[in-house]
Write a protein that holds these residues in place. Structure first.
Motif, PDB file in Angstrom:
ATOM      1  N   GLU A  37       0.826  -1.147   0.138  1.00 22.26           N
ATOM      2  CA  GLU A  37      -0.152   0.001   0.070  1.00 22.26           C
ATOM      3  C   GLU A  37       0.938   1.160   0.073  1.00 22.26           C
ATOM      4  N   ASP A  87      -2.978   5.662   0.211  1.00 22.85           N
ATOM      5  CA  ASP A  87      -4.402   5.224  -0.105  1.00 22.85           C
ATOM      6  C   ASP A  87      -4.508   4.049  -1.181  1.00 22.85           C
ATOM      7  N   THR A  88      -3.420   3.996  -1.865  1.00 27.61           N
ATOM      8  CA  THR A  88      -3.460   3.133  -3.060  1.00 27.61           C
ATOM      9  C   THR A  88      -2.818   1.670  -2.828  1.00 27.61           C
ATOM     10  N   LEU A 124      -1.283  -1.352  -4.209  1.00 27.14           N
ATOM     11  CA  LEU A 124      -0.572  -2.118  -5.538  1.00 27.14           C
ATOM     12  C   LEU A 124      -0.662  -3.450  -5.393  1.00 27.14           C
ATOM     13  N   ARG A 142       3.255  -2.114 -11.609  1.00 23.54           N
ATOM     14  CA  ARG A 142       2.226  -1.231 -11.208  1.00 23.54           C
ATOM     15  C   ARG A 142       2.990  -0.082 -10.055  1.00 23.54           C
ATOM     16  N   ALA A 180       3.080   3.656  -7.812  1.00 16.75           N
ATOM     17  CA  ALA A 180       2.408   4.726  -7.355  1.00 16.75           C
ATOM     18  C   ALA A 180       3.473   5.467  -6.494  1.00 16.75           C
TER      19      ALA A 180
END
Length: 331
Positions: free
Chosen positions: A219, A222-223, A225, A286, A288
């Motif tokens: 994480e 708040d995302t 992965l 991915r 973030a």
């Protein structure tokens, strides 16, 4: 004029090869006895000390063999006593620190001790500490790579000093410490009590170099992965860009050690078939960015590499960014 402490770490401080890479610990000549090696300054250390002296500053070379001895050097960077009794760095101090590094792990070891010295306990958080920080501005560090010859046009150095474009030759390091600018950089702290300057890479490979799949929840703020169900080949947590690739695939795309954010990427193997029906595996990356990252392993153990230091993750670990918390002397 400044007093300069030129600090070298003896073997055992986060890096079993603490005296230097390649086994060439001391000056030229026959290989020395390892017991005497730590007491003999490396050639770049002697050259840097000479360059500092030639510029009119006082210099002392110190070899630290323990955290206690590192702490004794760092205490020289303290400011005047405060009413709240906290140890605090002196922003106008006349003592400057140079760390002779055989690896990023050694620079990390010294920075970790700076954090432990100057980070106030939560119950004594002072009003003059920035809201987005748990440590004050740490004293700047001069970085003296002990293998400056690694810097070539064809193969640029991969250590943190090389990534940051810091001077590598002893005379240039001396000039930066005495006349250069202070360049503030972000710091990653974690709930295991340590720090990260460059980055961490979670995951491992077999003897053939093939990544081994593991599972974990990743994480970033708040995302999410990975919720822990996907097999992961790697998770890169980047403050700088040293942990940006896996098998030729770029994981981190925008890691910047001074932008106030941590970049995180996970590599997920995805099965596919070619037009001829052959099964292949491609990597889905991915990414973030954010202020903090948490990794919760689903497997019993997940190997990792953090600033060159190996370890095993067995429970949830969180990293968070401290904007501009540490600093280096630059050109």
């Amino acid at each position: 004029m400044y007093d300069v402490v030129l600090l070298t770490l003896a073997p055992g401080e986060d890096d079993p090869a603490g005296c230097g890479a390649g086994g060439d610990c001391c000056s030229s000549g026959a290989a020395p006895d390892r017991a005497d090696c730590a007491d003999t300054p490396r050639v770049p250390v002697l050259a840097c000390a000479d360059a500092i002296t030639e510029r009119g500053a006082r210099v002392e070379t110190v070899t630290a063999r323990s955290d206690r001895e590192i702490d004794a050097v760092l205490a020289r960077l303290d400011g005047p006593p405060r009413a709240d009794g906290l140890d605090w760095p002196d922003p106008d101090g006349k003592t400057r620190l140079v760390v002779a590094t055989a690896s990023d792990a050694q620079l990390r070891a010294v920075t970790r001790r700076l954090v432990r010295r100057y980070a106030p306990p939560p119950s004594r958080r002072p009003a003059d500490l920035a809201d987005n920080r748990t440590v004050p501005d740490l004293p700047a560090i001069g970085v003296l790579p002990l293998d400056p010859s690694r810097s070539t046009a064809s193969e640029p150095p991969r250590d943190l000093a090389g990534q940051l474009g810091l001077p590598r030759e002893p005379a240039a390091v001396a000039a930066a410490v005495l006349d250069g600018r202070v360049r503030r950089l972000d710091l990653l702290r974690n709930d295991g009590g340590s720090v990260t300057l460059d980055g961490a890479l979670l995951g491992a490979a077999n003897d053939a170099g093939t990544p081994l799949a593991w599972h974990g929840r990743v994480e970033v703020d708040d995302t999410v992965l990975s919720a822990g169900d996907d097999p992961l080949f790697a998770c890169a947590i980047g403050n700088a860009g040293g942990y940006a690739e896996l098998g030729g695939v770029r994981l981190l795309s925008t890691a910047d050690p001074a932008d106030g954010a941590v970049e995180v990427a996970v590599a997920v193997p995805v099965a596919a078939r070619t037009r001829w029906g052959r099964r292949t595996v491609r990597l889905e990356v991915r990414r973030a960015r954010g202020r903090a990252v948490a990794v919760t392993p689903r497997d019993p153990e997940v190997p990792f590499l953090d600033d060159g230091v190996t370890g095993t993750l067995t429970r949830k670990r969180s990293w968070w960014i401290e904007p501009g918390a540490w600093a280096v002397y630059d050109h």
